[in-house]
Scaffold this motif. Structure first.
Motif, PDB file in Angstrom:
ATOM      1  N   VAL A  70       6.092  12.207  -6.679  1.00  0.00           N
ATOM      2  CA  VAL A  70       5.958  10.677  -6.865  1.00  0.00           C
ATOM      3  C   VAL A  70       7.372  10.096  -6.665  1.00  0.00           C
ATOM      4  O   VAL A  70       7.372   9.022  -6.072  1.00  0.00           O
ATOM      5  CB  VAL A  70       5.576  10.621  -8.411  1.00  0.00           C
ATOM      6  CG1 VAL A  70       5.349   9.427  -8.787  1.00  0.00           C
ATOM      7  CG2 VAL A  70       4.256  11.374  -8.587  1.00  0.00           C
TER       8      VAL A  70
ATOM      9  N   ARG B 161       8.215   9.583  -3.041  1.00  0.00           N
ATOM     10  CA  ARG B 161       7.518   8.702  -2.312  1.00  0.00           C
ATOM     11  C   ARG B 161       7.970   7.569  -2.971  1.00  0.00           C
ATOM     12  O   ARG B 161       7.880   6.442  -1.909  1.00  0.00           O
ATOM     13  CB  ARG B 161       5.858   9.150  -2.569  1.00  0.00           C
ATOM     14  CG  ARG B 161       5.177   8.423  -1.511  1.00  0.00           C
ATOM     15  CD  ARG B 161       3.729   8.705  -1.585  1.00  0.00           C
ATOM     16  NE  ARG B 161       3.012   9.878  -1.444  1.00  0.00           N
ATOM     17  CZ  ARG B 161       2.026  10.494  -1.659  1.00  0.00           C
ATOM     18  NH1 ARG B 161       1.352   9.717  -2.723  1.00  0.00           N
ATOM     19  NH2 ARG B 161       1.680  11.649  -1.264  1.00  0.00           N
ATOM     20  N   ASN B 162       8.202   7.107  -3.934  1.00  0.00           N
ATOM     21  CA  ASN B 162       8.472   5.849  -4.664  1.00  0.00           C
ATOM     22  C   ASN B 162      10.010   5.470  -3.864  1.00  0.00           C
ATOM     23  O   ASN B 162      10.189   4.320  -3.490  1.00  0.00           O
ATOM     24  CB  ASN B 162       9.077   5.718  -6.008  1.00  0.00           C
ATOM     25  CG  ASN B 162       7.789   5.804  -6.906  1.00  0.00           C
ATOM     26  OD1 ASN B 162       6.635   4.913  -6.355  1.00  0.00           O
ATOM     27  ND2 ASN B 162       7.570   6.175  -7.945  1.00  0.00           N
TER      28      ASN B 162
ATOM     29  N   PHE C 267       5.074  17.748  -9.388  1.00  0.00           N
ATOM     30  CA  PHE C 267       4.473  16.844  -9.190  1.00  0.00           C
ATOM     31  C   PHE C 267       5.296  15.375  -9.361  1.00  0.00           C
ATOM     32  O   PHE C 267       5.125  14.448  -8.502  1.00  0.00           O
ATOM     33  CB  PHE C 267       3.254  16.644 -10.273  1.00  0.00           C
ATOM     34  CG  PHE C 267       2.413  15.323 -10.115  1.00  0.00           C
ATOM     35  CD1 PHE C 267       1.528  15.332  -8.843  1.00  0.00           C
ATOM     36  CD2 PHE C 267       2.578  14.236 -10.819  1.00  0.00           C
ATOM     37  CE1 PHE C 267       0.786  14.112  -8.778  1.00  0.00           C
ATOM     38  CE2 PHE C 267       1.832  13.212 -10.749  1.00  0.00           C
ATOM     39  CZ  PHE C 267       0.868  13.262  -9.655  1.00  0.00           C
ATOM     40  N   LEU C 268       6.063  15.319 -10.251  1.00  0.00           N
ATOM     41  CA  LEU C 268       6.828  14.166 -10.533  1.00  0.00           C
ATOM     42  C   LEU C 268       7.994  13.982  -9.443  1.00  0.00           C
ATOM     43  O   LEU C 268       8.362  12.833  -9.169  1.00  0.00           O
ATOM     44  CB  LEU C 268       7.399  14.060 -11.981  1.00  0.00           C
ATOM     45  CG  LEU C 268       6.577  13.762 -13.144  1.00  0.00           C
ATOM     46  CD1 LEU C 268       7.460  13.782 -14.458  1.00  0.00           C
ATOM     47  CD2 LEU C 268       6.210  12.332 -12.960  1.00  0.00           C
TER      48      LEU C 268
ATOM     49  N   VAL D 188       2.148   3.915 -17.175  1.00  0.00           N
ATOM     50  CA  VAL D 188       2.497   5.405 -17.382  1.00  0.00           C
ATOM     51  C   VAL D 188       2.974   5.488 -18.857  1.00  0.00           C
ATOM     52  O   VAL D 188       2.492   6.615 -19.552  1.00  0.00           O
ATOM     53  CB  VAL D 188       3.607   5.765 -16.626  1.00  0.00           C
ATOM     54  CG1 VAL D 188       3.124   5.686 -15.177  1.00  0.00           C
ATOM     55  CG2 VAL D 188       4.830   5.143 -16.999  1.00  0.00           C
TER      56      VAL D 188
ATOM     57  N   ALA E 187       0.845  -1.144  -0.155  1.00  0.00           N
ATOM     58  CA  ALA E 187      -0.116  -0.014  -0.011  1.00  0.00           C
ATOM     59  C   ALA E 187       0.782   1.190  -0.143  1.00  0.00           C
ATOM     60  O   ALA E 187       1.844   1.240   0.369  1.00  0.00           O
ATOM     61  CB  ALA E 187      -0.760  -0.026   1.128  1.00  0.00           C
ATOM     62  N   GLY E 188       0.514   2.117  -0.676  1.00  0.00           N
ATOM     63  CA  GLY E 188       0.861   3.474  -0.688  1.00  0.00           C
ATOM     64  C   GLY E 188       0.842   4.163   0.859  1.00  0.00           C
ATOM     65  O   GLY E 188       0.151   3.750   1.599  1.00  0.00           O
ATOM     66  N   LYS E 189       2.017   4.853   1.011  1.00  0.00           N
ATOM     67  CA  LYS E 189       1.886   5.519   2.391  1.00  0.00           C
ATOM     68  C   LYS E 189       2.422   6.984   1.919  1.00  0.00           C
ATOM     69  O   LYS E 189       3.295   7.431   1.290  1.00  0.00           O
ATOM     70  CB  LYS E 189       2.763   4.780   3.373  1.00  0.00           C
ATOM     71  CG  LYS E 189       2.179   4.209   4.529  1.00  0.00           C
ATOM     72  CD  LYS E 189       3.173   3.880   5.805  1.00  0.00           C
ATOM     73  CE  LYS E 189       3.986   2.745   5.186  1.00  0.00           C
ATOM     74  NZ  LYS E 189       4.882   2.370   6.118  1.00  0.00           N
ATOM     75  N   LYS E 190       1.998   7.844   2.938  1.00  0.00           N
ATOM     76  CA  LYS E 190       2.733   9.207   2.905  1.00  0.00           C
ATOM     77  C   LYS E 190       4.213   9.299   3.558  1.00  0.00           C
ATOM     78  O   LYS E 190       3.980   8.592   4.571  1.00  0.00           O
ATOM     79  CB  LYS E 190       1.662  10.297   3.707  1.00  0.00           C
ATOM     80  CG  LYS E 190       0.247  10.369   3.274  1.00  0.00           C
ATOM     81  CD  LYS E 190       0.086  11.780   2.794  1.00  0.00           C
ATOM     82  CE  LYS E 190      -1.511  11.346   1.959  1.00  0.00           C
ATOM     83  NZ  LYS E 190      -1.835  12.860   1.804  1.00  0.00           N
TER      84      LYS E 190
ATOM     85  N   ARG F 246       4.228  -3.223 -14.461  1.00  0.00           N
ATOM     86  CA  ARG F 246       2.815  -3.152 -14.938  1.00  0.00           C
ATOM     87  C   ARG F 246       3.008  -1.503 -14.902  1.00  0.00           C
ATOM     88  O   ARG F 246       2.043  -0.860 -15.668  1.00  0.00           O
ATOM     89  CB  ARG F 246       2.020  -3.779 -13.868  1.00  0.00           C
ATOM     90  CG  ARG F 246       0.568  -3.634 -14.323  1.00  0.00           C
ATOM     91  CD  ARG F 246      -0.140  -4.391 -13.280  1.00  0.00           C
ATOM     92  NE  ARG F 246      -1.463  -4.296 -13.519  1.00  0.00           N
ATOM     93  CZ  ARG F 246      -2.085  -5.120 -14.384  1.00  0.00           C
ATOM     94  NH1 ARG F 246      -1.305  -6.025 -15.019  1.00  0.00           N
ATOM     95  NH2 ARG F 246      -3.272  -5.209 -14.921  1.00  0.00           N
ATOM     96  N   GLU F 247       3.178  -0.961 -13.858  1.00  0.00           N
ATOM     97  CA  GLU F 247       3.171   0.456 -13.556  1.00  0.00           C
ATOM     98  C   GLU F 247       3.863   1.254 -14.533  1.00  0.00           C
ATOM     99  O   GLU F 247       3.547   2.376 -15.158  1.00  0.00           O
ATOM    100  CB  GLU F 247       3.954   0.819 -12.236  1.00  0.00           C
ATOM    101  CG  GLU F 247       3.567   2.030 -11.728  1.00  0.00           C
ATOM    102  CD  GLU F 247       4.166   2.271 -10.322  1.00  0.00           C
ATOM    103  OE1 GLU F 247       4.533   1.498  -9.673  1.00  0.00           O
ATOM    104  OE2 GLU F 247       4.954   3.377  -9.989  1.00  0.00           O
TER     105      GLU F 247
ATOM    106  N   TYR G   1      10.967   8.621 -14.261  1.00  0.00           N
ATOM    107  CA  TYR G   1       9.962   8.458 -13.382  1.00  0.00           C
ATOM    108  C   TYR G   1      10.348   7.044 -12.549  1.00  0.00           C
ATOM    109  O   TYR G   1      10.157   7.113 -11.355  1.00  0.00           O
ATOM    110  CB  TYR G   1       8.595   7.914 -14.355  1.00  0.00           C
ATOM    111  CG  TYR G   1       7.562   7.248 -13.238  1.00  0.00           C
ATOM    112  CD1 TYR G   1       6.799   8.160 -12.472  1.00  0.00           C
ATOM    113  CD2 TYR G   1       7.128   5.704 -13.117  1.00  0.00           C
ATOM    114  CE1 TYR G   1       5.835   7.599 -11.680  1.00  0.00           C
ATOM    115  CE2 TYR G   1       6.284   5.480 -12.449  1.00  0.00           C
ATOM    116  CZ  TYR G   1       5.410   6.299 -11.838  1.00  0.00           C
ATOM    117  OH  TYR G   1       4.485   5.803 -10.818  1.00  0.00           O
TER     118      TYR G   1
ATOM    119  N   ARG H 175       9.343   4.158  -0.620  1.00  0.00           N
ATOM    120  CA  ARG H 175       8.271   3.105  -0.543  1.00  0.00           C
ATOM    121  C   ARG H 175       8.852   1.790  -0.136  1.00  0.00           C
ATOM    122  O   ARG H 175       8.326   1.106   0.562  1.00  0.00           O
ATOM    123  CB  ARG H 175       7.517   3.022  -2.024  1.00  0.00           C
ATOM    124  CG  ARG H 175       6.657   2.018  -2.264  1.00  0.00           C
ATOM    125  CD  ARG H 175       6.101   2.304  -3.497  1.00  0.00           C
ATOM    126  NE  ARG H 175       5.094   1.068  -4.236  1.00  0.00           N
ATOM    127  CZ  ARG H 175       5.026   1.310  -5.444  1.00  0.00           C
ATOM    128  NH1 ARG H 175       5.270   2.087  -6.238  1.00  0.00           N
ATOM    129  NH2 ARG H 175       4.293   0.107  -5.933  1.00  0.00           N
TER     130      ARG H 175
END
Lengths: 812, 233
Positions: free
Chosen positions: A454, A457-458, A450-451, A717, A432-435, A712-713, A730, A461
Motif C-alpha cells: 500500500v 503504491r502511495n 500488505f501495508l 483507516v 485513480a489508483g494505478k499499478k 478522509r482516507e 500508513y 501515486r
C-alpha cells in the motif's frame, strides 16, 4: 468586485496562516541563501579593497638589482598611469629581540604608498625607532628593542645607521594580509615578520624598490583592473629599462677612472629588473583564491533552495486552488471573470512571496557574509566587511520571486478556471489508483507485506510530490556529503603529513658558514635526548621543468640516511629513495610542473630524472641524493626526540648555539596549520544547518499537503481500527522510503559536488587530498534519515489530531 | 441484558462558552441478529449516536453495552480495539481507498483481524468476483458500496453499522444494496444497524428507533419485516 477580492483574500489569509507562512518561509530561505551567499564574495572583496585603498597598497612595485633613485621616480611620474610614486629601501636581516629572533624584512617607512596600519603605540619619530609586525609582537613589546645582529653581512650592516631600534608601535601592513611573510636567501629561506624603521636611519642613497599606484581606480580582482595593470606594467618596464641603463652608466662612469672602462662594466654587470603587480603578493593572491572558494560554494548551494522554493510554491498554490474549487465554481456561475477570480490567488501568493523575498534578501545579505567572514577573519588581517545591499540583485530577486509566484499561481488557477462552472462545483474525481512498475516483478511484490505494498503504491501515486521529495532529500544528502567531504579533504591532510610522512619531530637549521666542528658541537646538545638524527641539505629553490618553474624545498640526503625520517610513498606503496640523478618529487609539485615519472627537471642547474612522485600535503619537496656537500652543504638536522624528553628546553638550548639559525618543532607547526584550517569546522556546521533546513522544509511542506489531501482516507483507516502507530506509518512510511532512495541517489551526487567545490580551491602550499571517508557517507545518510524521522515525529501529532468524523462528511 | 443496551445516553459538545446538547436521555435495546433502522431528520442526532455506537466518540453521561461489554467505559486504546474487532462500518460515500483495488480494499480490513474471512470470498458473496482487480475509480457507485460492505463483513464484526448506505446512490442501486444488507443479516445472523433519514426503510427492519431533537421519540418491533424489493419510496 475588488472589495470582495480583498475581503475574501483576508479571510483566506486568516484561516490558512500556515500555508501563507510556508510560502513566505520557503521564498525567504531561497532568496536569503541565494542573495546572501552571492553577496559573500563582493563583501569580502570590498573589505579588502577598502583596506588597500585606505592604506594605499601599491599597484605595482619595481625593483632593480642596481637600485633606483630620485631621477627614476621623476621618470615614472611622467607616465599618466601612475598617481602616487614613492621609493623605499628594504632588506631581509637577522634580527634578535626578546620576543623572537630570526630573519625579518626591514623596510624604511613611506609617506604616501603602502602605509602600515598602526594598531598600538606611535609612529617612529626618531631615527632609532621602529614599528613591528603585529603577528610576531604584541602591545606589551612597545618600548622594548630589536637588534640587527652581527650575523648579517658587513654590507647589510652598513645600510642602516643604527643597530638597535626602539619599538614605538605595533602595526599591520596591507602588503601582508595573510600569514605569509615572503622568503629570503638567509637562513632556511623563511621570513618571520616585518619591521618598519625611520627613513633617516637608512644610510644609502638608492631605493631598493619603488611603489606605484594607478591613477585610475578599479575594483579589486576585476578584469578592468587586470587589463589596466597589464598596460601600465608594460609602460613601466620600458621606463625601468631606461632608468637601469642610466644608473649603470653612472656607476660605470664613477668606477672607470679607477678600474678602466671594461673592468668597471664587468663589475657592475647587467641589472635584473622586476615589475611586479599585486598578483605577486601572496596575501592578495591567497585572498582572491579564498573568495573564489566562497563564490563556488555560492554557485552550488542555493540552487537546491531555489528549486525547492519554486516546487513548494507550486504545490501549495495548486492545493489552495483545489481546496476552493467549489467557491471558484460558484463565483464563475455568478458571472465573475476569470481574471478577477484568479486575482485573489495571485495576490495571495505574490504578497507572501514578496514579503518572503524582502525578509530573505535583507537577512541573507547581512547574515551570510557575517557567518562566512567569521570563518576567514582568523586568516587575514582585514577589517570587517560592509554588508552592502546590491540593488541590482535586490530587484532581480524581487522580480524572480514575483514571476515565480504569479506564474505558478496563474498556471494552477487557469488550469481549473477554463472548466465550466458546473464542472467546478462538482468535486474533482480523485486520482485513480494505478499499478506500479514493481508489481510486474512478481517475485519482489509477493514478498512484501500488505501495508508495504500500500505504502509503495502511495509513494508512486503522486509523481510531482515524489519528485520534489526526492530532489529535496537528495540535495540534503549531497550537501552533507560535500560538507563532511570538505572536512575530510582539508582537515586530515595536516595529520597525515605529520603522522605518516614525517617521522621526526624537531628540525634544526644551521648557518651556511657552519664548519664540521660546529656541526659536531651542536649535535652534542641533543645527543642524549634524541633517538636518532640526520643532517641533510634543505633549502628553498626554483625547480624548473620543460614547461614551468616552481619554488620548492630541495632535500638532499646522503645515501640510506633519510629512510627513518621521511616516509616516501604513493598511496599505500613505498617509493625507492632516490640515488644518483634520480629525484622524488611531491604530488602537487609534479602537478604544477606538469611532469610525470621519467621526465627531467632542473634543480640548482643540475638535471634530474623524476623517479617517483610521493604523497605530500603541506609545502612542496624535491628529494635527491646528496653526492656533493660543496653544492649541498649539510644545513639542517632532522631529529626524533625521545618521548620523555623536554622538547621546549631542548629547543631553547639548541637556539643558544651560535651555529643554529632556527629550530622548528613539528608539533607547533601542526598546531598552527590545524588552527588555520579549523575554519572548516564552521563550514561543515553551516552546511549541516543548511541541509537540515532544506530537508525539514521539504518534508514538512509535502507531508503536510499529503496529510491534508488524505484526511478522509486517514480518518477512514482509523474507523477501520488502525491504531495510532499503524495510522501514522500508513502515511509516513512513504517519507522513509523516499528518504532512503533520495539518500542513496544523493551520495554519488554529493561526491560530484564535492569534486566541483574542491577543484575550485587552489592553494600552492597545501595539496588537498580529494577524498571522502566512508564515515562521511554514513553520517550524511544517517543525518538525512534522522531529519526525516524528526519531521515524521512532529507529523504524528497532526495525524493523531485528525477526527474520525471526517470520514462521514459529504464530499464537498 | 440485550445484545446492545443503550442507557440514558447524553452527549454535550462544547465549543468555547457554548454548550450544545446533541443527545439526551437516549435509551434502547437491540437483540442479536436483528436488523435495526434508526431513522430521523437531519440534525436530529443520528450521526452523533452513530459515532458513539461505532466507538468513534465518547459520551458525556450514560452507558452502552455491546455483547455484555461496557464500551462507554473504554479508553481510546480499547475503543480502537473495539472498532478493529467488533464493528463493520459502511459509509454513505463508501470511503474506499482510491489507490487500492477492490480486493486490496477488503484486505486492508481483513489483515487487521486474525479470524477474518478471505477477502476474495467475501467479494464473491457481494457479487463482485469479476471486479476484484479493479480500482474504485473503475467501479460504479453501487459496486463501490458493495466493496465497502465486503470490507465491513470481512472481519466478522459483531455489529454492522451503516450510515445512509444508499444516500449517494440512485433508487434501484440503493434498493439492491439494501437487499444485500437485509440478506446478509438474515443469512449470517449478524446484527445490522442502518441509520437513515428515509422513513420508508422502517418496513424492512425487525426493530425501528425514531430519533427526534436529540432523543428517542419512539421505538417499536416490526413483527413482519417487508422484503426490500417490495418497498417503494
Amino acid at each position: 468586485m475588488n472589495k470582495y477580492i480583498m475581503k475574501s483574500l483576508f479571510r483566506s489569509l486568516k484561516s490558512s496562516m500556515g500555508r501563507y507562512l510556508s510560502i513566505f518561509a520557503i521564498i525567504a530561505l531561497g532568496v536569503g541563501f541565494f542573495a546572501g551567499l552571492k553577496n559573500c564574495r563582493p563583501a569580502m572583496v570590498s573589505s579588502a579593497d577598502g583596506y588597500f585603498e585606505k592604506y594605499n597598497l601599491y599597484d605595482l612595485r619595481v625593483i632593480s638589482t642596481l637600485g633606483l633613485d630620485k631621477d627614476d621616480i621623476n621618470d615614472f611620474s611622467e607616465l599618466s598611469e601612475f598617481k602616487d610614486i614613492e621609493g623605499a629601501y628594504s632588506e631581509t636581516l637577522y634580527i634578535s629581540s626578546q620576543k623572537a629572533s630570526g630573519v625579518f624584512t626591514v623596510s624604511t617607512l613611506t609617506n604616501t604608498v603602502n602605509l602600515p596600519q598602526l594598531l598600538y603605540g606611535q609612529m617612529p619619530s626618531e631615527k632609532d625607532e621602529c614599528i613591528v609586525d603585529a603577528s610576531v609582537f604584541g602591545e606589551d613589546d612597545i618600548g622594548k628593542t630589536i637588534t640587527i645582529t652581527d650575523e648579517n653581512s658587513g654590507e647589510s650592516l652598513n645600510s642602516f645607521s643604527e643597530k638597535t631600534y626602539k619599538i614605538t608601535g605595533i602595526a599591520a601592513s596591507p602588503e601582508y594580509i595573510s600569514s605569509d611573510r615572503g622568503t629570503t636567501s638567509l637562513g632556511d629561506g623563511s621570513v618571520m615578520g616585518y619591521i618598519y624603521v625611520h627613513p633617516d636611519s637608512y644610510t644609502g642613497d638608492v631605493f631598493s624598490v619603488i611603489y606605484l599606484t594607478f591613477s585610475e581606480k578599479f575594483d579589486l580582482y576585476s578584469d578592468e583592473y587586470d587589463e589596466f595593470s597589464e598596460t601600465a606594467s608594460q609602460k613601466a618596464e620600458l621606463v625601468l629599462e631606461e632608468c637601469a641603463q642610466r644608473r649603470k652608466n653612472e656607476l660605470v662612469d664613477a668606477l672607470a677612472p679607477i678600474l678602466g672602462q671594461e673592468a668597471a662594466e664587468e663589475i657592475i654587470g647587467e641589472p635584473t629588473l622586476y615589475v611586479l603587480n599585486r598578483d605577486s603578493n601572496t596575501g592578495v593572491a591567497l585572498y582572491e583564491n579564498d573568495t573564489a572558494i566562497v563564490s563556488s560554494i555560492a554557485n552550488v548551494f542555493p540552487v537546491f533552495f531555489v528549486l525547492i522554493a519554486v516546487l513548494v510554491c507550486m504545490t501549495t498554490m495548486s492545493r489552495m486552488v483545489n481546496d476552493e474549487r467549489t467557491q471558484i465554481g460558484t463565483l464563475k456561475a455568478l458571472g465573475c471573470g476569470n481574471v478577477s477570480i484568479a486575482m485573489k490567488y495571485i495576490l495571495y501568493s505574490s504578497s507572501s512571496a514578496l514579503f518572503g523575498c524582502l525578509a530573505g534578501f535583507f537577512l541573507g545579505t547581512y547574515i551570510m557574509p557575517k557567518v562566512i567572514w567569521t570563518i576567514y577573519q582568523a586568516r587575514y588581517t582585514l577589517p570587517d566587511p560592509n554588508y552592502d545591499f546590491d540593488t541590482l540583485m535586490f530587484f532581480m530577486c524581487i522580480i524572480a520571486s514575483l514571476v515565480c509566484s504569479v506564474g505558478v499561481t496563474s498556471y494552477s488557477c487557469f488550469r481549473d478556471l477554463h472548466e465550466k462552472p458546473a464542472e467546478l462545483i462538482r468535486p474533482k474525481s480523485p486520482k485513480a489508483g494505478k499499478k506500479i512498475f514493481l508489481e510486474k516483478i512478481g517475485v519482489v511484490w509477493k514478498r512484501l507485506s500488505f501495508l508495504n505494498k500500500v505504502c509503495l503504491r502511495n509513494t508512486f501515486r503522486y509523481k510531482k510530490r515524489m519528485f520534489m521529495m526526492l530532489v529535496g532529500i537528495c540535495g540534503c544528502t549531497a550537501l552533507l556529503v560535500t560538507g563532511f567531504g570538505l572536512k575530510d579533504s582539508i582537515a586530515n591532510v595536516v595529520n597525515d603529513q605529520y603522522d605518516e610522512i614525517f617521522n621526526y619531530n624537531l628540525s634544526v637549521s644551521v648557518n651556511d658558514s657552519a664548519t664540521q666542528e660546529d656541526i659536531d658541537r651542536i649535535s652534542q646538545i641533543w645527543r642524549d635526548d634524541s633517538e636518532q638524527y640526520v643532517f641533510v641539505y634543505q633549502e628553498q629553490s626554483d625547480i624548473v621543468s620543460s614547461s614551468a618553474s616552481k619554488s620548492a624545498y630541495v632535500v638532499a640526503s646522503e645515501k640510506n640516511s633519510l629512510e627513518n625520517f621521511v616516509y616516501l610513498h604513493n598511496g599505500g606503496e613505498a617509493i625507492a629513495y632516490p640515488e644518483g640523478n634520480n629525484a622524488v618529487i611531491t604530488e602537487k609539485l609534479a602537478e604544477n610542473l606538469s611532469v610525470e615519472v621519467g621526465d627531467s627537471i632542473t634543480v640548482k642547474d643540475r638535471q634530474y630524472t623524476v623517479s617517483g612522485i610521493c604523497d605530500n600535503y603541506i609545502n612542496n619537496y624535491v628529494y635527491i641524493e646528496n653526492t656533493d656537500t660543496e653544492v649541498f652543504p649539510l644545513n639542517r638536522a632532522y631529529i626524533t626526540v625521545k618521548s620523555d624528553a623536554d622538547m621546549g628546553k631542548l629547543s631553547a638550548s639548541i637556539r643558544q648555539d651560535s651555529s643554529c639559525s632556527s629550530v622548528y618543532e613539528l608539533e607547533t607547526e601542526r598546531r598552527q596549520i590545524n588552527d588555520s584550517l579549523s575554519s572548516m569546522d564552521y563550514i561543515v556546521a553551516v552546511v549541516i544547518l543548511c541541509s537540515g533546513a532544506l530537508a525539514f522544509i521539504v518534508l514538512y511542506n509535502l507531508t503536510n499537503i499529503n496529510i491534508i489531501e488524505r484526511q478522509r482516507e486517514i480518518a477512514t483507516v482509523k474507523v477501520l481500527g488502525f491504531n495510532r502507530m499503524e495510522a501514522s506509518s500508513y502515511v509516513l512510511r512513504d517519507n522513509i522510503i523516499l528518504s532512503v532512495i533520495g539518500g542513496i541517489v544523493g551520495l554519488p551526487l554529493g561526491k560530484l559536488l564535492h569534486f566541483y567545490v574542491m577543484s575550485q580551491i587552489q592553494v600552492d602550499m597545501i595539496n588537498f587530498d580529494m577524498r571522502i571517508s566512508v564515515w562521511s557517507y554514513v553520517f550524511a545518510i544517517s543525518l538525512t534519515l534522522i531529519f526525516t524521522l524528526v519531521s515524521n515525529f512532529f507529523m504524528n501529532f497532526k495525524i493523531n489530531k485528525i477526527n474520525m468524523s471526517e470520514s462521514l462528511k459529504s464530499i464537498e | 441484558m440485550s445484545y446492545i443496551e443503550v442507557q440514558n445516553v447524553k452527549k454535550d459538545y462544547k465549543s468555547g462558552e457554548l454548550k450544545v446538547t446533541a443527545l439526551h436521555d437516549v435509551s434502547f435495546q437491540i437483540e442479536k441478529g436483528e436488523i435495526c433502522v434508526i431513522v430521523g431528520e437531519s440534525g436530529a442526532g443520528k450521526t452523533t449516536l452513530l459515532n458513539i455506537l461505532g466507538g468513534m466518540d465518547t459520551l458525556t453521561e450514560g452507558r452502552i453495552y455491546v455483547d455484555g461489554q461496557e464500551i462507554s467505559a473504554y479508553n481510546s486504546r480499547q475503543l480502537t480495539e473495539y472498532r478493529r474487532k467488533d464493528i463493520g462500518f459502511v459509509f454513505q460515500f463508501y470511503n474506499l481507498i482510491p489507490n487500492l483495488t477492490a480486493l486490496e480494499n477488503v484486505e486492508i480490513a481483513a489483515q487487521l483481524n486474525r479470524n477474518s474471512q478471505d477477502a476474495a470470498t467475501v467479494l464473491g458473496q457481494v457479487g463482485l468476483e469479476h471486479r476484484i482487480q479493479n480500482f474504485p475509480a473503475q467501479l460504479s457507485g453501487g459496486e463501490q458500496q458493495r466493496v465497502a460492505i465486503a470490507r465491513a463483513l470481512a472481519k466478522n464484526p459483531k455489529l454492522l453499522l451503516c450510515d445512509e448506505p444508499t444516500g449517494a446512490l440512485d433508487y434501484n442501486t440503493g434498493k439492491t444494496i439494501l437487499k444485500l444488507l437485509q440478506d446478509t443479516g438474515r443469512n449470517t445472523g449478524m446484527t445490522v444497524v442502518i441509520i437513515t433519514h428515509n422513513k420508508a426503510l422502517c418496513d424492512m427492519a425487525d426493530r425501528v428507533i425514531k430519533i427526534k431533537s436529540g432523543t428517542v421519540s419512539s421505538s417499536y418491533i416490526n413483527p413482519t419485516p417487508t422484503p426490500v424489493e417490495n418497498i417503494e419510496w
